[in-house]
Design a protein around this motif. Structure first.
Motif, PDB file in Angstrom:
ATOM      1  N   TYR A 299      39.118  40.924  45.395  1.00  0.00           N
ATOM      2  CA  TYR A 299      38.529  40.412  44.154  1.00  0.00           C
ATOM      3  C   TYR A 299      37.047  40.753  44.076  1.00  0.00           C
ATOM      4  CZ  TYR A 299      42.713  37.634  43.197  1.00  0.00           C
ATOM      5  OH  TYR A 299      43.996  37.237  42.911  1.00  0.00           O
TER       6      TYR A 299
ATOM      7  N   LYS B 208      35.466  43.262  45.535  1.00  0.00           N
ATOM      8  CA  LYS B 208      35.271  44.699  45.316  1.00  0.00           C
ATOM      9  C   LYS B 208      35.550  45.060  43.859  1.00  0.00           C
ATOM     10  CE  LYS B 208      36.467  49.173  47.224  1.00  0.00           C
ATOM     11  NZ  LYS B 208      37.348  49.959  48.091  1.00  0.00           N
ATOM     12  N   LYS B 209      36.574  44.426  43.289  1.00  0.00           N
ATOM     13  CA  LYS B 209      36.921  44.700  41.896  1.00  0.00           C
ATOM     14  C   LYS B 209      35.791  44.252  40.967  1.00  0.00           C
ATOM     15  CE  LYS B 209      40.392  43.545  38.435  1.00  0.00           C
ATOM     16  NZ  LYS B 209      41.514  42.643  38.084  1.00  0.00           N
TER      17      LYS B 209
ATOM     18  N   ALA C 172      32.778  46.654  41.153  1.00  0.00           N
ATOM     19  CA  ALA C 172      33.012  48.042  40.745  1.00  0.00           C
ATOM     20  C   ALA C 172      32.407  48.353  39.385  1.00  0.00           C
ATOM     21  CB  ALA C 172      34.502  48.321  40.718  1.00  0.00           C
TER      22      ALA C 172
ATOM     23  N   ARG D  80      32.722  39.787  33.209  1.00  0.00           N
ATOM     24  CA  ARG D  80      33.840  39.578  34.138  1.00  0.00           C
ATOM     25  C   ARG D  80      33.957  38.130  34.567  1.00  0.00           C
ATOM     26  NH1 ARG D  80      32.891  45.097  37.528  1.00  0.00           N
ATOM     27  NH2 ARG D  80      33.998  46.433  36.069  1.00  0.00           N
TER      28      ARG D  80
END
Lengths: 180, 64
Positions: A174, A176-177, A180, B37
């Protein structure tokens, strides 16, 4: 615009100064206060003494269950207390330390994205443990002989480790995502 | 939600770390918010609005 900049600059300056003051005087790597107001001496003293007491109680319980004959009674109890003394000291320290006095802590950890990752990773870890448990149950169902208690204990430990490993991998995935 | 955090931050000459420090959250949280996000909690949204001296609606807008 100037008023906004002034307000922001003032808040920024106050936050920076506050952090500097906090870092210099009232925080430490292991914390400087207990949750009920005591200082460093109380923090270390209470956690150490409580940890020792927990260790002795644990030793007495294990002694009453196992009744060892190779060792003197109190030798066994003291040995058990020493073995888990470190862990119980740490547990007591974690329970009573005021986390705001630990250097580098964030004031609102529950509002951070890392907390969301941890929650999601915990769910993944539970699923990992459930899958490992299912596989183990299937193996036991087809195994016809008695299983030694040591093997059972290691199997349970293995399930817990698989859960923790799954949780760790999920957390880093999670993270790393998100980066990114 | 979409947000205008990067623009506001540059407008007020604040780094991500400084904003995170002032808001009491990690720098990664600010980064994730800016990249759409992560949606902040209500208390965090109010603190961000207070830092920039504006309303929450000035910073965050629904995607629709």
């Amino acid at each position: 615009m100037d008023n906004q900049t002034g307000t922001t600059s003032q808040l920024h300056a106050e936050a920076t100064e506050s952090n500097k003051t906090t870092a210099k005087k009232t925080t430490g790597v292991f914390g400087t206060k207990t949750i009920f107001g005591g200082g460093k001496v109380a923090l270390w003293g209470i956690s150490t003494v409580a940890g020792i007491i927990i260790g002795v109680i644990f030793g007495v319980i294990v002694f009453l269950i196992r009744r060892p004959t190779q060792l003197n009674d109190w030798t066994f109890i003291i040995l058990m207390a020493v073995l888990i003394g470190g862990c119980s000291d740490c547990f007591c320290w974690v329970t009573i330390v005021d986390r705001t006095t630990i250097t580098g802590t964030i004031p609102h950890p529950e509002e951070n994205v890392e907390d969301t990752w941890r929650t999601q990773a915990t769910s993944a870890g539970l699923i990992g443990m459930a899958l490992a448990d299912t596989v183990l149950l299937l193996l036991v169902a087809f195994y016809d002989k008695p299983i030694p208690s040591v093997v059972a204990a290691f199997a349970l430990l293995g399930i817990m480790l698989i859960g923790l490993l799954t949780m760790a991998c999920a957390y880093f995935a999670y993270r790393k995502k998100a980066m990114a | 939600m979409r947000n205008h955090l990067p623009q506001l931050r540059q407008q007020h000459q604040l780094s991500q770390a400084a904003l995170a420090n002032a808001a009491g959250v990690s720098r990664q949280t600010i980064i994730s918010i800016e990249k759409d996000r992560f949606d902040p909690s209500l208390p965090l949204a109010f603190r961000l609005a207070s830092i920039f001296d504006c309303t929450i609606e000035d910073i965050f807008t629904p995607e629709s």
